[in-house]
Design a protein around this motif. Structure first.
Motif, mmCIF file in Angstrom:
data_model
loop_
_atom_site.group_PDB
_atom_site.id
_atom_site.type_symbol
_atom_site.label_atom_id
_atom_site.label_comp_id
_atom_site.label_asym_id
_atom_site.label_seq_id
_atom_site.Cartn_x
_atom_site.Cartn_y
_atom_site.Cartn_z
ATOM 1 N N THR A 1 50.269 3.569 38.441
ATOM 2 C CA THR A 1 51.236 3.052 37.461
ATOM 3 C C THR A 1 52.346 4.069 37.253
ATOM 4 O OG1 THR A 1 49.473 1.832 36.333
ATOM 5 C CG2 THR A 1 51.532 2.153 35.128
ATOM 6 N N VAL A 2 53.592 3.606 37.346
ATOM 7 C CA VAL A 2 54.767 4.476 37.215
ATOM 8 C C VAL A 2 55.638 3.982 36.075
ATOM 9 C CG1 VAL A 2 56.894 5.273 38.331
ATOM 10 C CG2 VAL A 2 54.781 5.072 39.668
ATOM 11 N N LEU A 3 56.106 4.900 35.258
ATOM 12 C CA LEU A 3 57.121 4.601 34.252
ATOM 13 C C LEU A 3 58.458 5.087 34.788
ATOM 14 C CD1 LEU A 3 56.938 5.216 30.403
ATOM 15 C CD2 LEU A 3 59.010 5.700 31.703
ATOM 16 N N LEU A 4 59.407 4.176 35.006
ATOM 17 C CA LEU A 4 60.750 4.542 35.415
ATOM 18 C C LEU A 4 61.642 4.521 34.180
ATOM 19 C CD1 LEU A 4 63.081 5.090 37.396
ATOM 20 C CD2 LEU A 4 63.211 2.620 37.801
ATOM 21 N N ALA A 5 62.079 5.693 33.734
ATOM 22 C CA ALA A 5 62.971 5.783 32.576
ATOM 23 C C ALA A 5 64.368 5.367 33.012
ATOM 24 C CB ALA A 5 62.969 7.217 32.033
ATOM 25 N N TRP A 6 64.908 4.327 32.376
ATOM 26 C CA TRP A 6 66.170 3.744 32.842
ATOM 27 C C TRP A 6 67.211 3.728 31.727
ATOM 28 C CZ3 TRP A 6 68.132 3.181 37.363
ATOM 29 C CH2 TRP A 6 69.278 2.408 37.534
#
Length: 277
Positions: free
Chosen positions: A154-159
């Motif tokens: 699981t990856v959190l991409l801060a956008w």
């Protein structure tokens, strides 16, 4: 981005754990491991302290001997892993360590910053500057109690719709393609054609979906909390194995004085963080 050469930078009091972690990541990728051992030279004596120049020169000789010992120790550790590798040492003069690191990072796809460097403020700053600003290479922060993977679940991409976030997403495409879930996370997004579009996060989600990435868009209110705190808590909530984010959307000077998301993440990394700009 395919990671075929991975650079790890360590100090002379290097951590065997950092070397083993780097070797494990290279093993996962079938990548070549590049190790740079850095010794920071003491500044030369000036003014009334010039008389201490003999002591200063003796210290430099001792530092170089320590560096040679550290390089040989690192070679012994890495040679047991079966990885393709190269190991060098550099005795960096005051103010030049970032250039030395940047020169080496030019020939790497990713630079690792292990727990021993994260705890060494000066060396951490030199690695960040050399990698992100001199060589324009992504970095991966690895807190001491974590076992990182370049194939996280699981990856959190801060956008935030900035160029730095887009660069980080592009550099981390291979990582996100293999993940089971990628959460594109926006904090207090502005729904406007000039900022994030009428549906914030939709554009980057469409871009990632075309790369066969399983995407969820999470739009979160800050409720008065710092953005970094919101991201860190959301990473916990979704059981993220990695955070991917752009670095230094504001100037380094501004972040140094006033703080910012990048500075907070660098200081308080709780899970592996992949940064690019």
């Amino acid at each position: 981005m395919s990671f075929k050469t991975i650079l790890t930078v360590i100090g002379v009091d290097n951590s065997d754990n950092d070397l083993q972690t780097a070797a494990d990541l290279c093993g996962q990728q079938g990548a070549h491991l590049s190790v740079l051992v850095v010794a920071m030279a003491p500044p030369p004596p000036i003014g009334e302290y010039v008389s201490a120049s003999t002591i200063w020169l003796e210290q430099r000789d001792r530092d170089r001997e320590t560096l040679e010992t550290a390089v040989e120790h690192a070679r012994q550790i890495v040679s047991r892993t079966g990885n393709s590798f190269e190991i060098d040492g550099v005795y960096a003069e005051a103010g030049t360590a970032d250039r030395d690191i940047g020169d080496r990072a030019l020939y790497a796809d990713l630079v690792l910053i292990g727990s021993s460097v994260l705890q060494h403020a000066d060396l951490k700053r030199q690695v960040i500057n050399g990698s992100l600003f001199q060589a324009m290479r992504p970095v991966m922060l690895i807190p001491g109690d974590k076992r990182p993977s370049l194939r996280p679940n699981t990856v959190l991409l801060a956008w935030d719709s900035r160029a730095e976030a887009a660069r980080a997403a592009r550099e981390a495409l291979e990582i996100m393609t293999t993940a089971a879930a990628v959460h594109v996370t926006l904090v207090d997004p502005e729904a406007s054609s000039a900022k994030s579009g009428e549906e914030p996060g939709a554009d980057v989600a469409a871009y990632l979906i075309r790369h066969s990435i399983n995407v969820t868009v999470d739009r979160l209110p800050s409720a008065g909390r710092p953005v970094a705190s919101v991201l860190q808590q959301h990473a916990v909530d979704i059981s993220a194995d990695m955070i991917v984010m752009g670095a230094y959307g504001h100037s380094r000077v501004r972040e140094l004085i006033f703080g910012g998301v990048t500075k907070t993440m660098l200081d308080d990394a709780a899970i592996p963080i992949f940064m690019a700009r």
